[in-house]
Design an enzyme around this catalytic site. Sequence first.
Site: not given
Length: 262
Positions: A41, A110, A144
Amino acid sequence: MRTALLQSSGRPGSVVENLKVLDEAAGRAAGAGAGLLVAPEMFLTGYAIGDDIARLAEPADGGSADAIAEIATRHGVALAYGYPERSGEQVFNSARLISADGTRLANYRKTHLFGCFERDHFTPGEQPVVQAELGGLRVGLMICYDVEFPENVRAHALADTDLLLVPTAQMHPFQFVAESVVPVRAFENQMYVAYVNRTGPEGEFEFVGLSTLAGPDGVARARAGRGEELVFADADPGFLAASREANPYLKDRRPGLYGSLI
């Protein structure tokens, strides 16, 4: 498909240096026969860099994407990496997948932002399932915290994702996610999950490493330690098909009972 996981925090704050790290890792990955290299990330810029996130943010097809496409083409290996994406006044925590011939295959923003740091610096994405075809597999992207939501990964399973790429900035004390949650997600959704983390101290955070590629049997095919490392594992379509045939989770679902979830 042989997959390389680049566990590294690179050089936070320096896009130029991180491109060099990615280039070197791509060469090593290609030399080991990998068809895909996955970086963590926010690898392009660094994660805990404060207001430099907005300063260094680029469009999905900006100059760094061109440089990474050149790296992919030169080494003959597909690349997935995290970066801050600028779109107008908004900045997204994004992941880009580029093929071995330099084609831009997918871009994911995300959807679940973690903590005040991310909510202060990013706009959440709105598209939960982003996929591309690569090496005979349907590859999905996630970042994540997204993988910690069962509904997110199940949406990928229902969309027939074979290999889920999860660039990560997983920090202490949440190492149980890498150790336990990720293999369970792979098993309960019958897919491979490549979870690729940063490592070491960065700003206020301590990243725990432990990058892994988990198979549909819930077994880690590769597991990094806590330091910088390049690890390899195979995502095998034949094994995946046999596992899906043997495991009834998705076939035995009763969606009519799950209305209360939404």
